[in-house]
Motif scaffolding. Structure first.
Motif: not given
Length: 162
Positions: A8-17, A19-21
């Motif tokens: 779940t945390a990995m999905q959050i961080v990758v999603s943020v990455a 979105n940041d891009e």
């Protein structure tokens, strides 16, 4: 019960990455939609990720959640360590009777195996960055679309194009 904190945390961080891009603001609510959960669950996972220097979070209408540093500098092992802490992959039973070869030694064997398995997981995750993960997701997406296109009859593709 299988622990889903890391995935779940990995999905959050990758999603943020991602979105940041794309210069898209990430919020606990928008991340919760992607996880098919509620925003309070996302907010429970944010403190260890921010304390570990993986994410930064700002409140308010212009706030949101962003990567604390470039995605190529964030290892999946950092995410794993942030959300699992000192929890082991499995629990060892020490309350069993300590009689005979198995009973006297099984706890130590189990701890030894758990420690080795944990180290293997950390080593593997330590070789993968968030940037690598985003690239792999994009590769998988291209492959999935190729397979979907190959499974679609020619007549259906022609109709869809018109």
């Amino acid at each position: 019960m299988i622990d889903t904190r890391f995935s779940t945390a990995m999905q959050i961080v990758v999603s943020v990455a991602v979105n940041d891009e794309a210069d898209v603001r990430s919020t606990s609510q928008s991340l919760a939609v992607g996880l098919d959960t509620n925003a309070s669950f996302v907010r429970k996972l944010l403190p260890p990720l921010t304390e570990s220097g993986i994410l930064v979070s700002a409140a308010g209408s212009k706030g949101g959640i962003r990567l604390a540093r470039p995605s190529k500098e964030i290892l999946l092992s950092e995410i794993y360590a942030a959300v699992t802490g000192s929890r082991k992959l499995w629990a060892t039973r020490h309350e069993i009777p300590h009689a005979g070869l198995v009973g006297e030694n099984i706890g130590d064997l189990s701890e030894y195996l758990c420690d080795r398995a944990e180290q293997a997981v950390v080593d593997m995750l330590g070789a993968v960055t968030v940037e690598d993960s985003v690239a792999e997701l994009r590769r998988l997406d291209v492959e999935r679309h190729k397979l979907d296109a190959a499974d679609t009859p020619v007549a259906d593709r022609r109709d869809a194009a018109e």
